[in-house]
Design an enzyme around this catalytic site. Structure first.
Site, PDB file in Angstrom:
ATOM      1  N   CYS A   1       0.858  -1.181   0.000  1.00  0.00           N
ATOM      2  CA  CYS A   1       0.000   0.000   0.000  1.00  0.00           C
ATOM      3  C   CYS A   1       0.890   1.224   0.000  1.00  0.00           C
ATOM      4  O   CYS A   1       1.706   1.389   0.918  1.00  0.00           O
ATOM      5  CB  CYS A   1      -0.910  -0.005   1.229  1.00  0.00           C
TER       6      CYS A   1
ATOM      7  N   CYS B   1      -0.777   4.069  -6.361  1.00  0.00           N
ATOM      8  CA  CYS B   1      -1.663   3.352  -5.442  1.00  0.00           C
ATOM      9  C   CYS B   1      -1.736   1.928  -5.952  1.00  0.00           C
ATOM     10  O   CYS B   1      -1.941   1.706  -7.153  1.00  0.00           O
ATOM     11  CB  CYS B   1      -3.052   3.985  -5.412  1.00  0.00           C
TER      12      CYS B   1
END
Length: 301
Positions: free
Chosen positions: A111, A225
């Site tokens: 992440c 992302c």
């Protein structure tokens, strides 16, 4: 190359030279690559949702029999709209619980938002190797012929000083445009649940870059992302030519393989486990997609 810090531990930060999108904590080669590790010890992947599957996929391709725990903080999803303080407190606590329960050989913070905010806190809390993900700014700068590239991530990621430092180091002669899109994160989650997708979401996300001054010259976008590679096809369909996309999944997979050199693996891949901090209908709808990544069981943390 690696110097001892904090007494018994040996810490180092290493960036993948070819991708510039991997941030790692490793103990010395004697401790990481050659230490005795049970073949059943898993690799732990952690994200707020399903974005980390874009990291798990390339890692499985390199180490096909690796035991895998995939953990998603569904109760805290999405991270991109949360404050830095909240993420910095939440992520190390959850990873501590996961490491205690599953005893992984290595943890991957799959992440970008959690990595850019909480990685140092996680390193202080855990005594296993940790691999984090950072925006693929170096490969974007290297690939850009117009010297204008974009960074498309969450709002929390694109505003981090870490992004500015990477741009200064690897793209000082470039114009870097940035845009945060929470809707694109939701699009990736919906895609993996098998829901109909609204193509306008990808168009609007890209417009957040192309409509900035200089955006008409942008030729490369770093997908900052881990959710976004899951909707790269949708982004490509909405992108004006010759726009291309880069992200860090392959480089992270290579780093995982390097840090686990010499360790034993099972002869065949055991069933993978997907762990969620909350299980609801949206999580249950992910089961078919999770199974495609070898995650056959769903558990609650």
């Amino acid at each position: 190359m690696i110097s001892p810090i904090e007494g018994k531990r040996d810490h180092s930060v290493t960036n993948d030279a070819s991708n510039g999108c991997v941030d790692t904590l490793a103990r010395s080669r004697d401790m990481v690559g050659i230490m005795t590790v049970a073949s059943s010890a898993p690799i732990l992947f952690f994200d707020s949702g399903v974005g980390g599957l874009s990291i798990l996929g390339p890692a499985r391709a390199l180490i096909p029999t690796a035991p895998v725990i995939y953990a998603a903080d569904s109760a805290g999803f999405p991270y991109g709209t949360k404050s830095e303080a909240e993420i910095a407190a939440r992520v190390p606590a959850l990873l501590g619980r996961l490491v205690e329960r599953y005893r992984p050989r290595l943890a991957v913070i799959a992440c970008n938002t959690a990595s850019t905010i909480a990685l140092q806190h996680v390193r202080a809390a855990l005594d296993i190797p940790v691999v984090g993900t950072v925006p693929a700014i170096k490969p974007a700068a290297l690939a850009s012929k117009t010297r204008v590239f974009g960074v498309l991530g969450t709002a929390a990621t694109v505003r981090q000083p870490y992004v500015d430092r990477l741009a200064a180091e690897h793209g000082a002669d470039c114009i870097m445009l940035r845009h945060g899109s929470a809707a694109l994160v939701e699009l990736a989650e919906a895609k993996l649940r098998g829901e109909p997708l609204d193509p306008a979401i990808a168009r609007i996300a890209l417009a957040g870059l192309t409509e900035q001054p200089g955006g008409d010259r942008m030729d490369v976008v770093a997908l900052a992302c881990t959710h976004f590679p899951l909707v790269e096809a949708e982004l490509a369909a909405a992108a004006p030519p010759p726009l291309t996309f880069v992200h860090g999944g392959d480089g992270i997979a290579r780093r995982i393989a390097f840090l686990t050199q010499g360790q034993r693996w099972p002869d065949a891949p055991p069933p993978g486990i997907a762990v969620f901090t909350r299980i609801d209908d949206k999580v249950r709808a992910l089961a078919p997609a999770l199974a495609r990544y070898g995650l056959d069981r769903i558990e609650l943390l």
